[in-house]
Design a protein around this motif. Structure first.
Motif, PDB file in Angstrom:
ATOM      1  N   GLU A  22       0.982  -1.230  -0.131  1.00  0.00           N
ATOM      2  CA  GLU A  22      -0.115   0.082  -0.314  1.00  0.00           C
ATOM      3  C   GLU A  22       0.981   1.241   0.117  1.00  0.00           C
ATOM      4  OE1 GLU A  22      -2.713   0.111   3.317  1.00  0.00           O
ATOM      5  OE2 GLU A  22      -3.338  -1.960   2.676  1.00  0.00           O
ATOM      6  N   HIS A  23       2.039   1.236   0.538  1.00  0.00           N
ATOM      7  CA  HIS A  23       3.040   2.264   0.564  1.00  0.00           C
ATOM      8  C   HIS A  23       4.257   2.033   0.280  1.00  0.00           C
ATOM      9  CE1 HIS A  23       0.047   4.597   3.038  1.00  0.00           C
ATOM     10  NE2 HIS A  23      -0.200   3.041   3.738  1.00  0.00           N
ATOM     11  N   PRO A  24       4.511   1.761  -1.270  1.00  0.00           N
ATOM     12  CA  PRO A  24       5.813   1.475  -1.467  1.00  0.00           C
ATOM     13  C   PRO A  24       6.813   2.758  -1.658  1.00  0.00           C
ATOM     14  CG  PRO A  24       4.189   1.741  -3.739  1.00  0.00           C
ATOM     15  CD  PRO A  24       3.497   1.920  -2.212  1.00  0.00           C
ATOM     16  N   ILE A  25       8.007   2.396  -1.706  1.00  0.00           N
ATOM     17  CA  ILE A  25       8.977   3.762  -1.590  1.00  0.00           C
ATOM     18  C   ILE A  25       8.576   4.662  -2.660  1.00  0.00           C
ATOM     19  CG2 ILE A  25      11.507   4.167  -1.781  1.00  0.00           C
ATOM     20  CD1 ILE A  25      11.846   1.842  -0.117  1.00  0.00           C
ATOM     21  N   SER A  26       8.393   3.969  -3.751  1.00  0.00           N
ATOM     22  CA  SER A  26       7.804   4.850  -5.106  1.00  0.00           C
ATOM     23  C   SER A  26       6.711   5.853  -4.791  1.00  0.00           C
ATOM     24  CB  SER A  26       7.544   3.994  -6.228  1.00  0.00           C
ATOM     25  OG  SER A  26       6.599   2.969  -5.922  1.00  0.00           O
ATOM     26  N   SER A  27       5.933   5.650  -3.750  1.00  0.00           N
ATOM     27  CA  SER A  27       5.148   6.459  -3.593  1.00  0.00           C
ATOM     28  C   SER A  27       5.399   8.055  -3.017  1.00  0.00           C
ATOM     29  CB  SER A  27       3.945   5.888  -2.486  1.00  0.00           C
ATOM     30  OG  SER A  27       4.437   5.638  -1.276  1.00  0.00           O
ATOM     31  N   GLY A  28       6.747   7.838  -2.332  1.00  0.00           N
ATOM     32  CA  GLY A  28       7.144   9.107  -1.756  1.00  0.00           C
ATOM     33  C   GLY A  28       7.782  10.158  -2.958  1.00  0.00           C
ATOM     34  N   THR A  29       8.115  11.205  -2.382  1.00  0.00           N
ATOM     35  CA  THR A  29       8.680  12.245  -3.281  1.00  0.00           C
ATOM     36  C   THR A  29      10.176  12.176  -2.921  1.00  0.00           C
ATOM     37  OG1 THR A  29       6.797  13.551  -3.396  1.00  0.00           O
ATOM     38  CG2 THR A  29       8.807  14.604  -3.945  1.00  0.00           C
ATOM     39  N   PRO A  30      11.047  11.988  -3.884  1.00  0.00           N
ATOM     40  CA  PRO A  30      12.619  12.033  -3.473  1.00  0.00           C
ATOM     41  C   PRO A  30      12.996  13.398  -2.952  1.00  0.00           C
ATOM     42  CG  PRO A  30      12.120  11.029  -5.581  1.00  0.00           C
ATOM     43  CD  PRO A  30      10.897  11.757  -5.202  1.00  0.00           C
ATOM     44  N   CYS A  31      13.764  13.441  -2.154  1.00  0.00           N
ATOM     45  CA  CYS A  31      14.457  14.691  -1.600  1.00  0.00           C
ATOM     46  C   CYS A  31      16.020  14.481  -1.742  1.00  0.00           C
ATOM     47  CB  CYS A  31      14.010  14.584  -0.007  1.00  0.00           C
ATOM     48  SG  CYS A  31      12.539  14.973   0.136  1.00  0.00           S
ATOM     49  N   PRO A  32      16.326  14.806  -2.850  1.00  0.00           N
ATOM     50  CA  PRO A  32      17.898  14.753  -3.063  1.00  0.00           C
ATOM     51  C   PRO A  32      18.608  15.824  -2.198  1.00  0.00           C
ATOM     52  CG  PRO A  32      16.857  15.408  -5.152  1.00  0.00           C
ATOM     53  CD  PRO A  32      15.865  14.723  -4.218  1.00  0.00           C
ATOM     54  N   ALA A  33      19.724  15.767  -1.767  1.00  0.00           N
ATOM     55  CA  ALA A  33      20.224  16.796  -0.897  1.00  0.00           C
ATOM     56  C   ALA A  33      21.698  16.647  -0.855  1.00  0.00           C
ATOM     57  CB  ALA A  33      19.705  16.616   0.269  1.00  0.00           C
ATOM     58  N   GLY A  34      22.359  17.796  -0.863  1.00  0.00           N
ATOM     59  CA  GLY A  34      23.793  17.818  -0.801  1.00  0.00           C
ATOM     60  C   GLY A  34      24.454  17.689   0.673  1.00  0.00           C
ATOM     61  N   ALA A  35      25.691  17.364   0.784  1.00  0.00           N
ATOM     62  CA  ALA A  35      26.466  17.369   2.166  1.00  0.00           C
ATOM     63  C   ALA A  35      26.134  18.699   2.705  1.00  0.00           C
ATOM     64  CB  ALA A  35      27.725  16.946   1.918  1.00  0.00           C
ATOM     65  N   GLY A  36      25.713  18.766   4.029  1.00  0.00           N
ATOM     66  CA  GLY A  36      25.593  20.132   4.604  1.00  0.00           C
ATOM     67  C   GLY A  36      24.180  20.570   4.671  1.00  0.00           C
ATOM     68  N   ASP A  37      23.174  19.762   3.912  1.00  0.00           N
ATOM     69  CA  ASP A  37      21.996  20.007   3.878  1.00  0.00           C
ATOM     70  C   ASP A  37      21.094  19.384   4.929  1.00  0.00           C
ATOM     71  OD1 ASP A  37      22.311  21.459   1.593  1.00  0.00           O
ATOM     72  OD2 ASP A  37      21.553  20.044   0.223  1.00  0.00           O
ATOM     73  N   VAL A  38      20.316  19.984   5.340  1.00  0.00           N
ATOM     74  CA  VAL A  38      19.262  19.051   6.517  1.00  0.00           C
ATOM     75  C   VAL A  38      17.637  18.975   6.021  1.00  0.00           C
ATOM     76  CG1 VAL A  38      18.479  19.097   8.872  1.00  0.00           C
ATOM     77  CG2 VAL A  38      20.874  19.892   8.179  1.00  0.00           C
ATOM     78  N   LEU A  39      17.371  17.869   5.639  1.00  0.00           N
ATOM     79  CA  LEU A  39      15.804  17.641   5.824  1.00  0.00           C
ATOM     80  C   LEU A  39      15.010  17.467   7.023  1.00  0.00           C
ATOM     81  CD1 LEU A  39      13.591  16.962   3.563  1.00  0.00           C
ATOM     82  CD2 LEU A  39      14.098  14.549   4.004  1.00  0.00           C
ATOM     83  N   PHE A  40      14.274  18.381   7.307  1.00  0.00           N
ATOM     84  CA  PHE A  40      13.219  18.391   8.627  1.00  0.00           C
ATOM     85  C   PHE A  40      11.905  17.866   8.241  1.00  0.00           C
ATOM     86  CE2 PHE A  40      16.419  21.849   8.865  1.00  0.00           C
ATOM     87  CZ  PHE A  40      16.724  21.987  10.344  1.00  0.00           C
ATOM     88  N   PHE A  41      11.508  16.829   8.929  1.00  0.00           N
ATOM     89  CA  PHE A  41      10.100  16.269   8.655  1.00  0.00           C
ATOM     90  C   PHE A  41       9.373  15.752   9.810  1.00  0.00           C
ATOM     91  CE2 PHE A  41      13.377  12.927   7.978  1.00  0.00           C
ATOM     92  CZ  PHE A  41      12.942  11.932   8.648  1.00  0.00           C
ATOM     93  N   ASN A  42       8.121  16.097  10.127  1.00  0.00           N
ATOM     94  CA  ASN A  42       7.267  15.651  11.069  1.00  0.00           C
ATOM     95  C   ASN A  42       7.235  14.343  11.378  1.00  0.00           C
ATOM     96  OD1 ASN A  42       4.434  15.111  12.472  1.00  0.00           O
ATOM     97  ND2 ASN A  42       4.881  17.089  13.043  1.00  0.00           N
ATOM     98  N   TYR A  43       7.167  13.716  12.568  1.00  0.00           N
ATOM     99  CA  TYR A  43       7.276  12.278  12.969  1.00  0.00           C
ATOM    100  C   TYR A  43       5.957  11.823  12.462  1.00  0.00           C
ATOM    101  CZ  TYR A  43       4.556  12.626  17.426  1.00  0.00           C
ATOM    102  OH  TYR A  43       3.595  12.526  18.371  1.00  0.00           O
ATOM    103  N   LEU A  44       4.713  12.389  11.820  1.00  0.00           N
ATOM    104  CA  LEU A  44       3.943  11.724  11.234  1.00  0.00           C
ATOM    105  C   LEU A  44       3.932  11.640   9.877  1.00  0.00           C
ATOM    106  CD1 LEU A  44       0.995  13.307  13.422  1.00  0.00           C
ATOM    107  CD2 LEU A  44       1.599  10.935  13.303  1.00  0.00           C
TER     108      LEU A  44
END
Length: 259
Positions: A176-198
């Motif tokens: 029901e929730h394959p990885i392909s259902s997500g939006t990729p968040c490519p990032a560079g070294a030093g970048d930070v991805l913030f995301f809610n725990y939900l």
């Protein structure tokens, strides 16, 4: 560090990628610290494979995958204490969470080249549920990350669904929730991805010849309380910004017992 538009994006989508939070010298220092922790763990015979198990991949593929993961890295190296309280991090946290911010815990995740393990889609909520859902992860990238080496993928707006039943607490039904259902968040070294725990998130296998190293800090509003007696440790509740409004609730209630 961020704008009101960035804060609104986070509220609507449940995540925000912030570029250049850490300088390259700071990234190099943390890389070296990660390597030293792995070496010390090996000498202490505590260097286990932390790859997730389950039915999200065939068994013959799962057994080939490797993940190095250690919790509470700020207890192991001061570089991560500095990172957790870095002014650029605090600036973003103040915009997203508010003035009073606590560190809940930290961990490092290393996906080695060619066989770095996947994380099936999941919410972090089941591991440490809180009353007000202010809890978020700040994933610090120590290497450039893309789909080839298993960058994080998120489902925008999924935090608005609230808690979703997981398989054995760990992950969502991968059909029901394959990885392909997500939006990729490519990032560079030093970048930070913030995301809610939900926010539903996960990452694919590292199929590249490049290592993918991340250090993850979990933060919460100081007034947000846990709803279950899970995932407690000695140092949770460290104030990284502002003040704790509850004088009588400043640290876990632990005591030393003799065996």
């Amino acid at each position: 560090m961020i704008t009101s538009q960035d804060v609104q994006f986070y509220k609507e989508n449940g995540y925000l990628l912030v570029k250049g939070v850490f300088s390259q010298p700071e990234v190099l220092e943390m890389r070296e610290s990660v390597e030293c922790i792995i070496q010390r763990a090996a000498r202490a015979k505590a260097d286990a494979n932390h790859a997730w198990q389950g039915d999200f991949l065939p068994p013959d593929q799962l057994k080939k995958l490797v993940l190095k993961g250690f919790h509470d890295v700020h207890y192991h190296d001061a570089a991560f204490t500095r990172a957790a309280t870095h002014p650029n991090m605090v600036s973003v946290l103040n915009g997203i969470i508010g003035p009073n911010v606590q560190l809940h815990h930290s961990k490092m995740l290393v996906k080695p080249p060619a066989n770095g393990a996947a994380f099936p889609m999941h919410q972090d909520y089941p591991y440490f549920p809180h009353r007000d859902h202010s809890m978020l992860a700040a994933s610090v990238h120590l290497d450039d990350a893309d789909m080839e080496n298993g960058c994080l993928c998120v489902v925008p707006g999924s935090h608005k669904q609230g808690p979703i039943p997981h398989i054995g607490v760990h992950y969502l039904n991968h059909k029901e929730h394959p990885i392909s259902s997500g939006t990729p968040c490519p990032a560079g070294a030093g970048d930070v991805l913030f995301f809610n725990y939900l926010t539903i998130h996960g990452s694919d296998v590292n199929r590249s010849e490049r290592t993918r190293r991340n250090v993850l800090f979990q933060y919460r509003d100081a007034a947000d309380l846990p709803t279950e007696n899970v995932h407690f440790d000695w140092g949770m509740g460290l104030m990284v910004s502002g003040e704790n409004p509850d004088f009588n609730n400043v640290k876990p209630n632990y005591r030393i017992v003799e065996e």
